[in-house]
Enzyme design. Structure first.
Site, PDB file in Angstrom:
ATOM      1  N   GLU A 177      29.712 -20.402 -17.113  1.00 19.34           N
ATOM      2  CA  GLU A 177      28.348 -20.187 -17.987  1.00 19.34           C
ATOM      3  C   GLU A 177      28.034 -21.004 -18.970  1.00 19.34           C
ATOM      4  OE1 GLU A 177      26.757 -16.580 -20.705  1.00 19.34           O
ATOM      5  OE2 GLU A 177      29.000 -16.743 -20.381  1.00 19.34           O
TER       6      GLU A 177
ATOM      7  N   LYS B 133      20.325 -13.043 -17.597  1.00 21.81           N
ATOM      8  CA  LYS B 133      21.210 -12.495 -18.164  1.00 21.81           C
ATOM      9  C   LYS B 133      20.751 -11.005 -18.590  1.00 21.81           C
ATOM     10  CE  LYS B 133      25.620 -12.653 -20.657  1.00 21.81           C
ATOM     11  NZ  LYS B 133      26.349 -13.514 -21.396  1.00 21.81           N
TER      12      LYS B 133
ATOM     13  N   CYS C 128      29.165 -13.149 -17.368  1.00 25.12           N
ATOM     14  CA  CYS C 128      30.089 -12.729 -18.293  1.00 25.12           C
ATOM     15  C   CYS C 128      29.945 -11.509 -18.736  1.00 25.12           C
ATOM     16  CB  CYS C 128      29.763 -13.862 -19.460  1.00 25.12           C
ATOM     17  SG  CYS C 128      30.938 -13.890 -20.694  1.00 25.12           S
TER      18      CYS C 128
END
Length: 293
Positions: free
Chosen positions: A46, A123, A155
């Site tokens: 990321e 995200k 994540c």
């Protein structure tokens, strides 16, 4: 046999140096191509190309605003050229994306070997209150022709069961999860990666940054929740060949030959009230009921 050979590169950027980090990335991709010619997809952590610094480093003010890019734009053009050169699928971690309305997102990209932006996923669950990116509002999958469907997560997304459940519902057989974890809750993420894999009966490829940008421990988990490979803390690459027919087998006959959560959802999901979501579970289009499931 449907296989997807992946290289999960656990690495770290050159802090706050976009061009040096790009050079590192391009070299790593070309090296993977040279050393492992069977690999079809390369993924890095990321915010790698955003060249974020370590958690306790002296931060550059407004780094997110300074480095945000348009998608598509010059960076995706550059990625497209590298993908065409190497013939690889690239999931180049995530970037800070500046949308047309000025909002800033943490966005994962998937670039095809033909140089197309096959997917751009914003995200949905930023690591709040620390991460200042705007949350996305939908989940994304893309097709690797002749192989199968791949979902994207980033994540902290993995801490929410809804993420991988929705990706599996959309037909994902593999979830690629670029990660940038710098703290000791990495142990929790490893638990979540295994749980997400087995409860949804798919592969999870979770790629964290190496020291000093992150704490490493990247891993690849199979559809039965078994860890196939796990990295240490330093820079390394996990190369694996994912058998997507194993996803079909596990969903049909069960994890360890006994547990069939997707089949059970297909049978009874529509009868279960889910007031949290304002409805019931709807059987996904890809799941055809067969006798014995």
């Amino acid at each position: 046999m449907r296989t997807l050979a992946v290289a999960a590169v656990q690495t770290a950027p050159v802090p706050y140096d976009l061009e040096a980090t790009w050079s590192r990335f391009a070299h790593q991709v070309r090296t993977v191509r040279e050393l492992f010619p069977h690999v079809r997809l390369v993924v890095v952590p990321e915010l790698f190309l955003a060249a974020e610094g370590p958690l306790l480093a002296e931060h550059t003010e407004n780094w997110m605003e300074k480095t945000a890019v348009s998608v598509p734009g010059p960076l995706t053009d550059r990625l497209a050229g590298l993908a065409r050169e190497t013939g690889l699928w690239l999931v180049p971690g995530t970037v800070f994306e500046r949308a047309a309305d000025g909002a800033l997102y943490n966005t994962a990209l998937a670039i095809s070997p033909e140089g197309d932006v096959a997917a751009a996923y914003r995200k949905v669950f930023p690591w709040q209150p620390y991460e200042r990116a705007t949350p996305g509002n939908r989940f994304t999958v893309f097709e690797v022709p002749g192989v199968g469907r791949v979902g994207l997560a980033i994540c902290y997304d993995g801490s929410f069961p809804e993420t991988v459940r929705q990706l599996a519902w959309l037909g994902a057989e593999v979830v690629i999860q670029p990660t940038l974890t710098t703290t000791r809750d990495r142990e929790m993420e490893l638990v979540c990666a295994r749980a997400n894999a087995w409860t949804n009966q798919l592969y999870v490829v979770n790629v964290n940054a190496s020291d000093p940008a992150g704490v490493g421990s990247s891993l690849i988990v199979d559809p039965e929740g078994t860890v196939r490979q796990q990295a240490g803390g330093g820079e390394e690459v996990l190369v694996d060949v994912l058998d997507l027919d194993a996803v079909t087998r596990v969903r049909q006959y069960g994890s360890a030959g006994v547990n069939r959560p997707w089949s059970q959802l297909a049978r009874y999901g529509s009868t279960i009230e889910l007031p949290m979501y304002g409805g019931t579970f709807r059987t996904p289009d890809w799941l055809e009921e067969t006798e014995g499931r």
